[in-house]
Design a protein around this motif. Sequence first.
Motif, short mmCIF file in Angstrom:
data_model
loop_
_atom_site.label_atom_id
_atom_site.label_comp_id
_atom_site.label_asym_id
_atom_site.label_seq_id
_atom_site.Cartn_x
_atom_site.Cartn_y
_atom_site.Cartn_z
N THR A 56 0.88 -1.17 0.00
CA THR A 56 0.00 0.00 0.00
C THR A 56 0.91 1.21 0.00
OG1 THR A 56 -1.66 -1.19 1.29
CG2 THR A 56 -1.85 1.22 1.20
N SER A 57 0.82 2.04 -1.02
CA SER A 57 1.86 3.06 -1.18
C SER A 57 1.37 4.34 -1.83
CB SER A 57 3.02 2.49 -2.02
OG SER A 57 2.54 2.07 -3.29
N TYR A 58 2.05 5.41 -1.45
CA TYR A 58 2.00 6.66 -2.21
C TYR A 58 3.03 6.56 -3.32
CZ TYR A 58 -0.47 8.78 1.77
OH TYR A 58 -1.36 9.07 2.76
N ASP A 59 2.69 7.07 -4.49
CA ASP A 59 3.61 7.14 -5.62
C ASP A 59 3.59 8.59 -6.10
OD1 ASP A 59 5.46 6.16 -7.36
OD2 ASP A 59 4.04 5.21 -8.70
N ILE A 60 4.66 9.30 -5.85
CA ILE A 60 4.72 10.74 -6.08
C ILE A 60 5.66 11.01 -7.25
CG2 ILE A 60 5.28 12.98 -5.05
CD1 ILE A 60 4.80 11.58 -2.28
N TRP A 61 5.17 11.75 -8.24
CA TRP A 61 5.92 12.00 -9.47
C TRP A 61 6.16 13.50 -9.67
CZ3 TRP A 61 7.73 8.18 -12.66
CH2 TRP A 61 7.18 6.90 -12.49
N VAL A 118 3.32 2.40 3.17
CA VAL A 118 2.82 2.43 4.55
C VAL A 118 2.58 1.02 5.08
CG1 VAL A 118 1.87 4.75 4.37
CG2 VAL A 118 0.40 2.79 3.83
N ASN A 119 2.41 0.05 4.19
CA ASN A 119 2.40 -1.35 4.60
C ASN A 119 2.73 -2.22 3.41
OD1 ASN A 119 -0.17 -2.29 3.29
ND2 ASN A 119 -1.12 -0.88 4.74
N HIS A 120 3.18 -3.44 3.69
CA HIS A 120 3.41 -4.40 2.62
C HIS A 120 3.35 -5.81 3.18
CE1 HIS A 120 7.52 -3.81 4.19
NE2 HIS A 120 7.79 -5.02 3.73
N THR A 121 2.96 -6.75 2.32
CA THR A 121 2.78 -8.15 2.70
C THR A 121 3.31 -9.03 1.58
OG1 THR A 121 0.85 -7.73 4.12
CG2 THR A 121 1.04 -9.93 3.17
N GLY A 122 3.94 -10.14 1.94
CA GLY A 122 4.39 -11.09 0.95
C GLY A 122 5.76 -10.77 0.39
N ALA A 123 6.15 -11.49 -0.65
CA ALA A 123 7.49 -11.42 -1.22
C ALA A 123 7.61 -10.25 -2.19
CB ALA A 123 7.83 -12.74 -1.92
N VAL A 124 7.69 -9.05 -1.65
CA VAL A 124 7.86 -7.84 -2.45
C VAL A 124 8.96 -7.00 -1.83
CG1 VAL A 124 5.49 -7.79 -3.29
CG2 VAL A 124 6.06 -6.61 -1.17
N GLY A 125 9.60 -6.18 -2.63
CA GLY A 125 10.65 -5.31 -2.13
C GLY A 125 10.90 -4.15 -3.06
N PRO A 126 11.61 -3.13 -2.61
CA PRO A 126 11.82 -1.93 -3.41
C PRO A 126 12.97 -2.07 -4.40
CG PRO A 126 12.89 -1.69 -1.30
CD PRO A 126 12.20 -3.04 -1.27
N ILE A 127 13.00 -1.15 -5.34
CA ILE A 127 14.13 -1.02 -6.26
C ILE A 127 15.31 -0.40 -5.52
CG2 ILE A 127 14.92 0.51 -8.14
CD1 ILE A 127 12.47 -0.16 -9.64
N GLY A 128 16.52 -0.79 -5.90
CA GLY A 128 17.72 -0.12 -5.41
C GLY A 128 18.27 -0.68 -4.13
N SER A 129 19.15 0.10 -3.51
CA SER A 129 19.86 -0.34 -2.31
C SER A 129 19.49 0.53 -1.12
CB SER A 129 21.38 -0.28 -2.53
OG SER A 129 21.78 1.05 -2.87
N TRP A 130 19.60 -0.05 0.06
CA TRP A 130 19.29 0.66 1.31
C TRP A 130 20.27 1.80 1.51
CZ3 TRP A 130 22.02 1.56 5.81
CH2 TRP A 130 21.27 2.02 6.91
N GLN A 131 19.74 2.96 1.93
CA GLN A 131 20.55 4.15 2.13
C GLN A 131 20.59 4.61 3.59
OE1 GLN A 131 22.22 5.70 -0.59
NE2 GLN A 131 21.51 3.84 -1.61
N ALA A 132 19.44 4.54 4.27
CA ALA A 132 19.36 5.10 5.62
C ALA A 132 18.04 4.71 6.26
CB ALA A 132 19.47 6.63 5.57
N THR A 133 18.00 4.85 7.58
CA THR A 133 16.73 4.82 8.32
C THR A 133 16.51 6.21 8.87
OG1 THR A 133 17.01 2.49 8.91
CG2 THR A 133 15.45 3.78 10.22
N VAL A 134 15.35 6.80 8.55
CA VAL A 134 15.10 8.19 8.92
C VAL A 134 13.72 8.33 9.56
CG1 VAL A 134 16.59 9.13 7.11
CG2 VAL A 134 14.17 8.73 6.63
N SER A 135 13.57 9.38 10.34
CA SER A 135 12.27 9.75 10.89
C SER A 135 11.85 11.05 10.24
CB SER A 135 12.38 9.92 12.42
OG SER A 135 11.13 10.26 12.97
#
Length: 238
Positions: free
Chosen positions: A122-127, A139-156
């Motif tokens: 469940t996601s926002y997609d901003i262009w 904001v949420n995800h379930t199952g075998a899915v993941g983002p493009i690219g590599s991890w950069q940081a954890t931020v608030s």
Amino acid sequence: MAKKLIRRTTMAVLAPAMALGATVGLASAPASAAVWNSCDQWASTTLDGYKLYNNIWGSGAGSQCTWANSGTTWGVWANHPNTGGIKSYANSTKTINKSIDSLGRLTSNYNVSVPSSGAYNTSYDIWDTDHQYEIMLWVNHTGAVGPIGSWQATVSLGGHNWNVYKGTNGSNQVFSFLRTSNSSSGTVDVKPILNWLAHTKGWMPGSETIGDVQFGYEITSSSGGLNFTTNNLTVSGG
């Protein structure tokens, strides 16, 4: 023609695909009573300043129907096979058309009911308006899915904690913010996220114009038919 409504990003699929025949069916009860509903691949309508898209864009898709009672209350029934690759991104779109630096605020409230099975986010997609940059907020995800690219940081940022990934799909830069825990409702202050990208990291210019803010369900599999319901969604900026 699909044009801008097509989701052009491909998520990384984190598990091998398994072939499974999809049963073609019709949408469940909420769709039949809605103000608008359609099972057409590229169906769209405009309600209350939001544009609703059914948007079945991926290969190997099954059946899907989107219904709406308003631009802010709508849902999806989808029956996509248990195979890899994104099948669809049903969404509600709000057009902003202001540069990052000229935006005084950009906020959104969301409240969803999503299944415990399947593979989706469940996601926002901003262009931006020329589609050089894509900003996804999961904001949420379930199952075998993941983002493009590599991890950069954890931020608030913007009222949430995110794991940030950076990559490209071959057509544009993709910045993905994955909430560190799943959420079904909340408020996102998008402006600080844009400022962080533009001014803290320098990954995009502050003069870039934000065009569309989409919110929806990026579905990889939902075998047997699953319901995704947007109980409420508001996007406001200026």
